[in-house]
Design an enzyme around this catalytic site. Structure first.
Site, PDB file in Angstrom:
ATOM      1  N   GLU A  62       0.831  -1.211   0.000  1.00  0.00           N
ATOM      2  CA  GLU A  62       0.000   0.000   0.000  1.00  0.00           C
ATOM      3  C   GLU A  62       0.861   1.255   0.000  1.00  0.00           C
ATOM      4  O   GLU A  62       0.560   2.211  -0.725  1.00  0.00           O
ATOM      5  CB  GLU A  62      -0.937   0.008   1.224  1.00  0.00           C
ATOM      6  CG  GLU A  62      -1.930  -1.128   1.259  1.00  0.00           C
ATOM      7  CD  GLU A  62      -1.437  -2.376   1.987  1.00  0.00           C
ATOM      8  OE1 GLU A  62      -2.274  -3.224   2.330  1.00  0.00           O
ATOM      9  OE2 GLU A  62      -0.204  -2.508   2.215  1.00  0.00           O
ATOM     10  N   CYS A  90      -2.423  -2.734   7.322  1.00  0.00           N
ATOM     11  CA  CYS A  90      -1.977  -2.631   8.707  1.00  0.00           C
ATOM     12  C   CYS A  90      -2.244  -1.188   9.182  1.00  0.00           C
ATOM     13  O   CYS A  90      -2.567  -0.313   8.377  1.00  0.00           O
ATOM     14  CB  CYS A  90      -0.490  -2.975   8.808  1.00  0.00           C
ATOM     15  SG  CYS A  90       0.599  -1.722   8.096  1.00  0.00           S
TER      16      CYS A  90
END
Length: 164
Positions: A62, A90
């Site tokens: 990401e 996360c």
């Protein structure tokens, strides 16, 4: 080839790009995570985790995709963009999505799934982050989860796997 999910359309083809990118990373000795950022029907960036290649613990898929998208669009504001992630981001990656003003996160596997593999995940869900932080990000969980879980299976079948 789209399906209506929550407020906006979700495109399976974009999640497949993230899945394919994650598989590319696995084949190159990286961890089993991929992400694709889109705006409308345009792919802005697509990346896999490069933690081991770069020796940068923050080089999650990401983060890598966000960095590429910001450079490509010449802005740090990714409003109107959607990130497709093979695994629930996360807390670090969720925060980056929030700061980049990404409008929607679409994710397959869960943080708990990555933790079960041995990754040292903080099992704080995106929904918890959104609620406690007051984020406006729209979240779609469990999207194409079976396909996303297949990446983990393929990664585990490798002779040498590395965790962090």
């Amino acid at each position: 080839m789209t399906e209506n999910n929550e407020k906006t359309l979700v495109h399976p083809a974009f999640m497949r790009l993230a899945i394919n990118k994650a598989m590319e990373g696995v084949k190159n000795g990286q961890s089993p995570f991929g992400a694709c950022i889109t705006r409308g029907d345009e792919v802005i960036s697509c990346a896999h985790n490069v933690v081991w290649d770069s020796m940068d613990i923050t080089a999650h898929a990401e983060i890598h995709a966000i960095r590429d998208a910001c450079k490509k669009l010449n802005t740090v504001d990714l409003s109107g963009c959607v990130i497709y992630s093979t695994c629930e981001p996360c807390p670090m990656c969720f925060s980056a999505c929030h700061w980049a003003k990404i409008s929607k996160i679409v994710c397959g596997a869960r943080i708990e799934d990555a933790k079960k593999l041995g990754f040292s995940e903080l099992t704080v869900s995106n929904k918890e982050m959104k609620q406690s932080g007051g984020s406006s990000i729209e979240i779609v969980e469990g999207y194409m989860r079976d396909e996303a879980m297949e990446i983990f299976k393929r990664w585990q079948e490798q002779e040498k796997i590395r965790l962090y």
